[in-house]
Motif scaffolding. Structure first.
Motif, PDB file in Angstrom:
ATOM      1  N   GLN A 177       0.852  -1.192   0.000  1.00 51.60           N
ATOM      2  CA  GLN A 177       0.000   0.000   0.000  1.00 51.60           C
ATOM      3  C   GLN A 177       0.884   1.236   0.000  1.00 51.60           C
ATOM      4  OE1 GLN A 177      -2.865   0.114   3.144  1.00 51.60           O
ATOM      5  NE2 GLN A 177      -3.665   2.098   2.569  1.00 51.60           N
ATOM      6  N   VAL A 178       0.536   2.176  -0.843  1.00 54.82           N
ATOM      7  CA  VAL A 178       1.324   3.397  -0.953  1.00 54.82           C
ATOM      8  C   VAL A 178       0.973   4.350   0.178  1.00 54.82           C
ATOM      9  CG1 VAL A 178       1.771   5.419  -2.378  1.00 54.82           C
ATOM     10  CG2 VAL A 178       1.481   3.178  -3.448  1.00 54.82           C
ATOM     11  N   GLN A 179       1.988   4.917   0.773  1.00 50.80           N
ATOM     12  CA  GLN A 179       1.780   5.957   1.771  1.00 50.80           C
ATOM     13  C   GLN A 179       2.640   7.155   1.425  1.00 50.80           C
ATOM     14  OE1 GLN A 179       2.548   3.984   5.591  1.00 50.80           O
ATOM     15  NE2 GLN A 179       0.366   4.154   6.030  1.00 50.80           N
ATOM     16  N   LEU A 180       2.067   8.337   1.602  1.00 51.07           N
ATOM     17  CA  LEU A 180       2.782   9.584   1.390  1.00 51.07           C
ATOM     18  C   LEU A 180       2.803  10.342   2.708  1.00 51.07           C
ATOM     19  CD1 LEU A 180       1.137  10.663  -1.993  1.00 51.07           C
ATOM     20  CD2 LEU A 180       3.356   9.567  -1.685  1.00 51.07           C
ATOM     21  N   VAL A 181       3.969  10.790   3.114  1.00 49.44           N
ATOM     22  CA  VAL A 181       4.114  11.462   4.401  1.00 49.44           C
ATOM     23  C   VAL A 181       4.779  12.815   4.174  1.00 49.44           C
ATOM     24  CG1 VAL A 181       5.081  11.361   6.712  1.00 49.44           C
ATOM     25  CG2 VAL A 181       4.284   9.253   5.590  1.00 49.44           C
ATOM     26  N   GLU A 182       4.050  13.866   4.539  1.00 42.67           N
ATOM     27  CA  GLU A 182       4.581  15.221   4.398  1.00 42.67           C
ATOM     28  C   GLU A 182       5.298  15.664   5.672  1.00 42.67           C
ATOM     29  OE1 GLU A 182       0.338  15.402   2.494  1.00 42.67           O
ATOM     30  OE2 GLU A 182       1.284  14.557   4.294  1.00 42.67           O
ATOM     31  N   SER A 183       6.225  16.572   5.500  1.00 45.40           N
ATOM     32  CA  SER A 183       6.909  17.197   6.625  1.00 45.40           C
ATOM     33  C   SER A 183       7.434  18.553   6.173  1.00 45.40           C
ATOM     34  CB  SER A 183       8.058  16.322   7.134  1.00 45.40           C
ATOM     35  OG  SER A 183       9.037  16.155   6.122  1.00 45.40           O
ATOM     36  N   GLY A 184       7.877  19.347   7.145  1.00 44.16           N
ATOM     37  CA  GLY A 184       8.502  20.623   6.814  1.00 44.16           C
ATOM     38  C   GLY A 184       7.641  21.836   7.088  1.00 44.16           C
ATOM     39  N   GLY A 185       6.397  21.627   7.482  1.00 43.28           N
ATOM     40  CA  GLY A 185       5.547  22.766   7.790  1.00 43.28           C
ATOM     41  C   GLY A 185       5.966  23.434   9.082  1.00 43.28           C
ATOM     42  N   GLY A 186       5.347  24.568   9.363  1.00 40.76           N
ATOM     43  CA  GLY A 186       5.659  25.282  10.579  1.00 40.76           C
ATOM     44  C   GLY A 186       5.172  26.700  10.529  1.00 40.76           C
ATOM     45  N   LEU A 187       5.669  27.495  11.486  1.00 43.23           N
ATOM     46  CA  LEU A 187       5.315  28.900  11.590  1.00 43.23           C
ATOM     47  C   LEU A 187       6.468  29.744  11.059  1.00 43.23           C
ATOM     48  CD1 LEU A 187       3.532  31.223  12.681  1.00 43.23           C
ATOM     49  CD2 LEU A 187       4.689  30.918  14.886  1.00 43.23           C
ATOM     50  N   VAL A 188       6.165  30.669  10.176  1.00 42.94           N
ATOM     51  CA  VAL A 188       7.199  31.519   9.595  1.00 42.94           C
ATOM     52  C   VAL A 188       6.635  32.919   9.413  1.00 42.94           C
ATOM     53  CG1 VAL A 188       6.569  30.923   7.213  1.00 42.94           C
ATOM     54  CG2 VAL A 188       8.901  31.666   7.713  1.00 42.94           C
ATOM     55  N   GLN A 189       7.505  33.913   9.466  1.00 39.88           N
ATOM     56  CA  GLN A 189       7.072  35.285   9.242  1.00 39.88           C
ATOM     57  C   GLN A 189       6.907  35.553   7.753  1.00 39.88           C
ATOM     58  OE1 GLN A 189       9.925  37.811  11.270  1.00 39.88           O
ATOM     59  NE2 GLN A 189       8.549  37.982  13.036  1.00 39.88           N
ATOM     60  N   ALA A 190       6.064  36.509   7.442  1.00 41.35           N
ATOM     61  CA  ALA A 190       5.876  36.907   6.051  1.00 41.35           C
ATOM     62  C   ALA A 190       7.227  37.275   5.434  1.00 41.35           C
ATOM     63  CB  ALA A 190       4.920  38.092   5.968  1.00 41.35           C
ATOM     64  N   GLY A 191       7.429  36.825   4.214  1.00 37.68           N
ATOM     65  CA  GLY A 191       8.693  37.037   3.527  1.00 37.68           C
ATOM     66  C   GLY A 191       9.688  35.910   3.709  1.00 37.68           C
ATOM     67  N   GLY A 192       9.388  35.002   4.620  1.00 38.14           N
ATOM     68  CA  GLY A 192      10.277  33.883   4.888  1.00 38.14           C
ATOM     69  C   GLY A 192      10.090  32.732   3.923  1.00 38.14           C
ATOM     70  N   SER A 193      10.811  31.655   4.203  1.00 31.33           N
ATOM     71  CA  SER A 193      10.796  30.482   3.327  1.00 31.33           C
ATOM     72  C   SER A 193      10.607  29.210   4.141  1.00 31.33           C
ATOM     73  CB  SER A 193      12.124  30.376   2.562  1.00 31.33           C
ATOM     74  OG  SER A 193      12.332  31.486   1.722  1.00 31.33           O
ATOM     75  N   LEU A 194      10.029  28.227   3.484  1.00 32.60           N
ATOM     76  CA  LEU A 194       9.920  26.877   4.023  1.00 32.60           C
ATOM     77  C   LEU A 194      10.087  25.898   2.862  1.00 32.60           C
ATOM     78  CD1 LEU A 194       6.805  26.988   6.418  1.00 32.60           C
ATOM     79  CD2 LEU A 194       9.186  26.654   7.104  1.00 32.60           C
ATOM     80  N   ARG A 195      10.569  24.702   3.194  1.00 30.55           N
ATOM     81  CA  ARG A 195      10.603  23.640   2.198  1.00 30.55           C
ATOM     82  C   ARG A 195       9.835  22.448   2.727  1.00 30.55           C
ATOM     83  NH1 ARG A 195      15.542  20.173  -0.506  1.00 30.55           N
ATOM     84  NH2 ARG A 195      15.553  19.178   1.551  1.00 30.55           N
ATOM     85  N   LEU A 196       8.808  22.082   2.001  1.00 32.63           N
ATOM     86  CA  LEU A 196       8.014  20.914   2.350  1.00 32.63           C
ATOM     87  C   LEU A 196       8.559  19.688   1.619  1.00 32.63           C
ATOM     88  CD1 LEU A 196       4.381  22.351   2.124  1.00 32.63           C
ATOM     89  CD2 LEU A 196       5.999  22.433   4.038  1.00 32.63           C
ATOM     90  N   SER A 197       8.478  18.549   2.302  1.00 32.39           N
ATOM     91  CA  SER A 197       8.898  17.285   1.709  1.00 32.39           C
ATOM     92  C   SER A 197       7.751  16.293   1.780  1.00 32.39           C
ATOM     93  CB  SER A 197      10.098  16.705   2.459  1.00 32.39           C
ATOM     94  OG  SER A 197      11.197  17.581   2.439  1.00 32.39           O
ATOM     95  N   CYS A 198       7.678  15.443   0.793  1.00 31.93           N
ATOM     96  CA  CYS A 198       6.681  14.373   0.772  1.00 31.93           C
ATOM     97  C   CYS A 198       7.413  13.102   0.374  1.00 31.93           C
ATOM     98  CB  CYS A 198       5.577  14.697  -0.219  1.00 31.93           C
ATOM     99  SG  CYS A 198       4.412  13.343  -0.513  1.00 31.93           S
ATOM    100  N   VAL A 199       7.483  12.175   1.311  1.00 33.96           N
ATOM    101  CA  VAL A 199       8.203  10.931   1.071  1.00 33.96           C
ATOM    102  C   VAL A 199       7.204   9.805   0.826  1.00 33.96           C
ATOM    103  CG1 VAL A 199       9.846   9.270   1.988  1.00 33.96           C
ATOM    104  CG2 VAL A 199      10.082  11.692   2.545  1.00 33.96           C
ATOM    105  N   GLY A 200       7.425   9.058  -0.245  1.00 34.60           N
ATOM    106  CA  GLY A 200       6.563   7.933  -0.560  1.00 34.60           C
ATOM    107  C   GLY A 200       7.125   6.640  -0.002  1.00 34.60           C
ATOM    108  N   SER A 201       6.230   5.761   0.453  1.00 37.59           N
ATOM    109  CA  SER A 201       6.678   4.475   0.988  1.00 37.59           C
ATOM    110  C   SER A 201       7.164   3.553  -0.123  1.00 37.59           C
ATOM    111  CB  SER A 201       5.547   3.802   1.761  1.00 37.59           C
ATOM    112  OG  SER A 201       4.434   3.587   0.911  1.00 37.59           O
ATOM    113  N   GLY A 202       6.668   3.818  -1.325  1.00 40.61           N
ATOM    114  CA  GLY A 202       7.139   3.070  -2.477  1.00 40.61           C
ATOM    115  C   GLY A 202       7.770   4.015  -3.468  1.00 40.61           C
ATOM    116  N   SER A 203       8.018   3.527  -4.631  1.00 39.27           N
ATOM    117  CA  SER A 203       8.661   4.353  -5.633  1.00 39.27           C
ATOM    118  C   SER A 203       7.697   5.397  -6.162  1.00 39.27           C
ATOM    119  CB  SER A 203       9.137   3.487  -6.797  1.00 39.27           C
ATOM    120  OG  SER A 203       9.584   4.291  -7.862  1.00 39.27           O
ATOM    121  N   ILE A 204       8.055   6.678  -6.010  1.00 37.30           N
ATOM    122  CA  ILE A 204       7.197   7.725  -6.557  1.00 37.30           C
ATOM    123  C   ILE A 204       7.424   7.874  -8.056  1.00 37.30           C
ATOM    124  CG2 ILE A 204       7.177   8.974  -4.376  1.00 37.30           C
ATOM    125  CD1 ILE A 204       8.906  11.125  -5.858  1.00 37.30           C
ATOM    126  N   GLY A 205       8.457   7.199  -8.538  1.00 44.22           N
ATOM    127  CA  GLY A 205       8.690   7.259  -9.975  1.00 44.22           C
ATOM    128  C   GLY A 205       7.553   6.675 -10.776  1.00 44.22           C
TER     129      GLY A 205
END
Length: 115
Positions: A1-29
């Motif tokens: 069964q495929v699972q996708l798990v996101e991470s990288g969210g949070g609180l940031v001030q306007a003008g800032g940056s964040l990078r979100l990641s999504c990792v698949g349990s299987g091949s996302i290819g």
């Protein structure tokens, strides 16, 4: 069964940056399309960015020029680099993979941008 798990969210001030990641349990290819969506309170879920297996990317007008989606099939990960964040970017961000007519969703990660 495929699972996708996101991470990288949070609180940031306007003008800032964040990078979100999504990792698949299987091949996302194997996913023809990987995408990031977001849902703000009281609003419908909307497409933010998507990337096909062939390398085509699309962005919503509201994030064009500020966000970048990328896929690393070797790492089974799709990223969303978010720069110049605005308070209106505040939402729960979801990763979605589409394959053979089926859609798979992650559980979401909260992004909050303070003014």
């Amino acid at each position: 069964q495929v699972q996708l798990v996101e991470s990288g969210g949070g609180l940031v001030q306007a003008g800032g940056s964040l990078r979100l990641s999504c990792v698949g349990s299987g091949s996302i290819g194997s996913f023809s399309v990987m995408g990031w969506y977001r849902q703000a309170p009281g609003k419908q879920r909307e497409l933010v960015a998507r990337a096909t297996s062939g390398g085509t990317t699309n962005y919503s007008d509201s994030v064009k020029g500020r966000f970048t989606i990328s896929r690393d099939n070797a790492e089974n990960t799709v990223y969303l680099q978010m720069n110049s964040l605005k308070p209106e970017d505040t939402a729960v961000y979801y990763c979605k993979g589409s394959r053979l007519g089926f859609d798979y969703w992650g559980q979401g990660t909260q992004v909050t941008v303070s003014s």
